[in-house]
Write an enzyme that holds these catalytic residues in place. Structure first.
Site, PDB file in Angstrom:
ATOM      1  N   TRP A   1       0.739  -1.479  -0.174  1.00  0.00           N
ATOM      2  CA  TRP A   1      -0.069   0.086  -0.067  1.00  0.00           C
ATOM      3  C   TRP A   1       0.797   1.358  -0.007  1.00  0.00           C
ATOM      4  O   TRP A   1       0.572   2.478  -0.529  1.00  0.00           O
ATOM      5  CB  TRP A   1      -0.910  -0.060   0.965  1.00  0.00           C
ATOM      6  CG  TRP A   1      -1.944  -1.006   0.880  1.00  0.00           C
ATOM      7  CD1 TRP A   1      -2.190  -2.157   1.617  1.00  0.00           C
ATOM      8  CD2 TRP A   1      -3.091  -1.089  -0.209  1.00  0.00           C
ATOM      9  NE1 TRP A   1      -3.226  -2.926   1.055  1.00  0.00           N
ATOM     10  CE2 TRP A   1      -3.616  -2.503   0.031  1.00  0.00           C
ATOM     11  CE3 TRP A   1      -3.293  -0.311  -1.168  1.00  0.00           C
ATOM     12  CZ2 TRP A   1      -4.825  -2.636  -0.837  1.00  0.00           C
ATOM     13  CZ3 TRP A   1      -4.275  -0.654  -2.035  1.00  0.00           C
ATOM     14  CH2 TRP A   1      -4.814  -2.027  -1.923  1.00  0.00           C
TER      15      TRP A   1
ATOM     16  N   ASP B   1      -2.085   6.670   6.461  1.00  0.00           N
ATOM     17  CA  ASP B   1      -3.217   5.722   5.871  1.00  0.00           C
ATOM     18  C   ASP B   1      -3.410   4.735   6.676  1.00  0.00           C
ATOM     19  O   ASP B   1      -2.767   3.708   7.090  1.00  0.00           O
ATOM     20  CB  ASP B   1      -2.710   4.992   4.613  1.00  0.00           C
ATOM     21  CG  ASP B   1      -3.558   3.998   3.911  1.00  0.00           C
ATOM     22  OD1 ASP B   1      -4.480   3.694   4.560  1.00  0.00           O
ATOM     23  OD2 ASP B   1      -3.281   3.367   2.711  1.00  0.00           O
TER      24      ASP B   1
ATOM     25  N   LYS C   1     -12.518  -2.054   5.650  1.00  0.00           N
ATOM     26  CA  LYS C   1     -11.611  -3.080   6.478  1.00  0.00           C
ATOM     27  C   LYS C   1     -12.363  -3.100   8.070  1.00  0.00           C
ATOM     28  O   LYS C   1     -12.736  -4.033   8.312  1.00  0.00           O
ATOM     29  CB  LYS C   1     -10.252  -2.483   6.610  1.00  0.00           C
ATOM     30  CG  LYS C   1      -9.047  -3.004   5.285  1.00  0.00           C
ATOM     31  CD  LYS C   1      -9.630  -2.869   3.981  1.00  0.00           C
ATOM     32  CE  LYS C   1      -8.751  -3.178   3.064  1.00  0.00           C
ATOM     33  NZ  LYS C   1      -7.885  -2.297   2.432  1.00  0.00           N
TER      34      LYS C   1
HETATM   35  C1  PLP Z   1      -7.294  -1.494   1.160  1.00  0.00           C
HETATM   36  C2  PLP Z   1      -6.281  -0.487   1.563  1.00  0.00           C
HETATM   37  C3  PLP Z   1      -6.346   0.503   0.541  1.00  0.00           C
HETATM   38  C4  PLP Z   1      -7.155   0.787  -0.622  1.00  0.00           C
HETATM   39  O1  PLP Z   1      -8.363   1.186  -0.276  1.00  0.00           O
HETATM   40  P1  PLP Z   1      -9.694   0.920  -1.254  1.00  0.00           P
HETATM   41  O2  PLP Z   1     -10.733   1.750  -0.558  1.00  0.00           O
HETATM   42  O3  PLP Z   1      -9.922  -0.087  -2.157  1.00  0.00           O
HETATM   43  O4  PLP Z   1      -9.286   2.143  -2.303  1.00  0.00           O
HETATM   44  C5  PLP Z   1      -5.375   1.460   0.940  1.00  0.00           C
HETATM   45  N1  PLP Z   1      -4.538   1.228   2.003  1.00  0.00           N
HETATM   46  C6  PLP Z   1      -4.533   0.299   2.803  1.00  0.00           C
HETATM   47  C7  PLP Z   1      -3.844   0.059   3.904  1.00  0.00           C
HETATM   48  C8  PLP Z   1      -5.487  -0.697   2.574  1.00  0.00           C
HETATM   49  O5  PLP Z   1      -5.389  -1.803   3.191  1.00  0.00           O
END
Ligand code: PLP
Length: 360
Positions: free
Chosen positions: A102, A172, A196
C-alpha cells in the site's frame, strides 16, 4: 444458517448486531416508511444520520475541533492522489515511508504530482518490518510525510507515532483505524477506506486539520478538493449514504462496547492468541518482525507449502473462510478486525493445532 468466521482482508466481517439492526430498519427507518437507501441526502432524516455518525466518530477518536471529518467516495486509493493535490501547497516534494504494497501504491500516485523522497524502506526483508525513525532520511523541504501505519498485506503495523516536527504527518490507517486509541492531534491528515475496520465498501474517511485546506494544485477537480468537501459537509455531491449509515451503526456499537481503549484490549487478546501459537510451533511460520506484528492482519505460512490447499479446504469445512494469503507473501492471512469475535480466533487456532497434529 451455518456458523462461519470470515477472515477476509476486505471487504471484511461486520458486527452481527449491526447487520441485524440494518436488517430490522431496512424497509422502514424509524417510522419514515422508507429505507435509508431511498432517502434524499438533503432531507432532515438522512442529514441527522450523517451528523450523528460524524459526532460519534469524533467522540470515539477524540478528534479535536480544528479537524474536519470528510465522508468521501473513491476509497482510500483516491486519497493517494488527493493528498498531494491538497497538501503540496506550493512545495515540490513529499516524504514517503515504504513498508509494502500500500505504501508503494501511495508513492506511485504521488509521483504523478511531485518528487517523492522515500525516507526509508523495508524492501531488503520483503517488507516484513518497519524501519524505526532513526533510519528515516527526512527532507526538511517536504510538504508532508506519509506512512502506512498498518500494511494490510504484509501484516506490518507501526505502533509508535513518527515525530516529523513542523512537517505535516499523514497516515493511511485503512486497516487499523478504530482498533486502538490514536492521538489525532499528532497528525495533519488521517485517512481510511471503510471496508476493513469500519463498514461497507464505498466510503473513505478523511480526518484533516482545517488550516491545511484551501491551497490545491491548479486545475483540481471540485470532488478532489478537501476544502470544498468540508464546506459542503461532504455533500458537494451525493455521498455514499448507505455506507455512512451502516458505519454510523458501527460507531454506536463501539461506543457501547467501551470505545477504542476497550477495543484495543480485546484486539491484543485476539492477536496474542494467534501469535503465541505461531511462536510455539515450527509447523507454521509468521514472517513479520515481532515489534511490527499487526493486530489486524496476520500472515503465516505452512512449513510445507504443498499442504496449503489441504489446509484451506479443511478450514472451509470448519466454516473458517477467506484465509488464503496475498500472492506477494504466500501462505495464509487471517484478518481479525474489530468485528471478528474472540471465539472466531479460538476456533481458528484449534483448527491449526488439529491440522498440525494430523500432518506431522
Ligand atoms: C485496502 C487498502 C487500501 C485501498 O483501499 P480502497 O478503499 O480499495 O481504495 C489502501 N490502503 C490500505 C492500507 C488498505 O488496506
Amino acid at each position: 444458517m451455518a456458523q462461519i468466521y470470515n477472515f477476509s482482508a476486505g471487504p471484511a466481517v461486520l458486527p452481527k448486531e449491526v447487520l441485524q439492526q440494518a436488517q430490522a430498519e431496512m424497509l422502514d427507518w424509524h417510522g419514515s416508511g422508507m429505507s435509508v437507501m431511498e432517502m434524499s441526502h438533503r432531507g432532515k432524516e438522512y442529514m441527522a444520520i450523517q451528523a450523528e455518525a460524524e459526532a460519534d466518530l469524533r467522540e470515539l477518536m477524540s478528534i479535536p475541533d480544528n479537524y474536519k471529518v470528510l465522508f468521501l467516495q473513491g476509497g482510500a486509493s483516491t486519497q493517494f492522489s488527493n493528498i498531494p493535490i491538497n497538501l503540496l501547497r506550493g512545495k515540490k516534494t513529499a516524504d514517503y515511508l515504504n513498508t509494502g504494497e500500500w505504501s508503494k501504491k501511495a508513492i506511485g500516485e504521488a509521483k504523478k504530482f511531485c518528487e517523492v523522497n522515500v525516507v526509508a524502506t523495508s524492501a531488503d526483508k520483503n517488507f516484513s518490518y518497519a524501519p524505526t525513525q532513526d533510519q528515516w532520511q527526512l527532507n526538511p523541504d517536504a510538504a508532508y510525510v506519509h506512512y502506512t501505519s498498518n500494511e494490510t498485506i504484509g501484516g506490518v503495523e507501526i505502533f509508535w507515532t513518527p515525530d516529523t516536527g513542523k512537517i505535516p504527518l499523514v497516515a493511511d490507517m485503512s486497516s487499523h483505524i478504530l482498533s486502538r486509541p490514536i492521538d489525532v492531534s499528532k497528525y495533519a491528515l488521517i485517512y481510511a477506506g471503510s471496508q476493513k475496520n469500519i463498514g461497507p465498501a464505498g466510503l473513505a474517511i478523511v480526518i484533516v486539520r482545517e488550516d491545511l485546506l484551501g491551497e490545491t494544485l491548479p486545475g483540481t477537480a471540485a470532488m478532489s478538493d478537501y476544502k470544498i468537501q468540508a464546506e459542503n459537509d461532504s455533500m458537494y455531491n451525493t455521498p455514499p449514504t448507505y455506507a455512512i449509515y451502516v458505519s454510523g451503526l458501527v460507531f454506536k456499537l463501539l461506543k457501547a462496547r467501551g470505545g477504542l481503549a476497550a477495543m484495543e484490549k480485546v484486539n491484543i487478546r485476539k492477536a496474542n492468541m494467534l501469535y503465541d501459537y505461531l511462536d510455539a510451533t515450527d509447523f507454521y511460520n509468521c514472517p513479520t518482525a515481532k515489534e511490527n506484528r499487526s493486530r489486524m492482519n496476520i500472515p503465516f505460512t505452512l512449513k510445507d507449502e504443498a499442504l496449503d490447499e489441504a489446509f484451506l479446504k479443511g478450514a472451509k469445512d470448519k466454516g473458517l473462510l477467506q484465509l488464503k494469503g496475498h500472492r506477494s507473501v504466500g501462505g495464509m492471512r487471517a484478518s481479525i478486525y474489530n468485528a471478528m469475535p474472540e471465539q472466531g480466533v479460538k476456533v481458528l487456532v484449534d483448527y491449526m493445532k488439529e491440522f498440525e497434529k494430523s500432518n506431522s
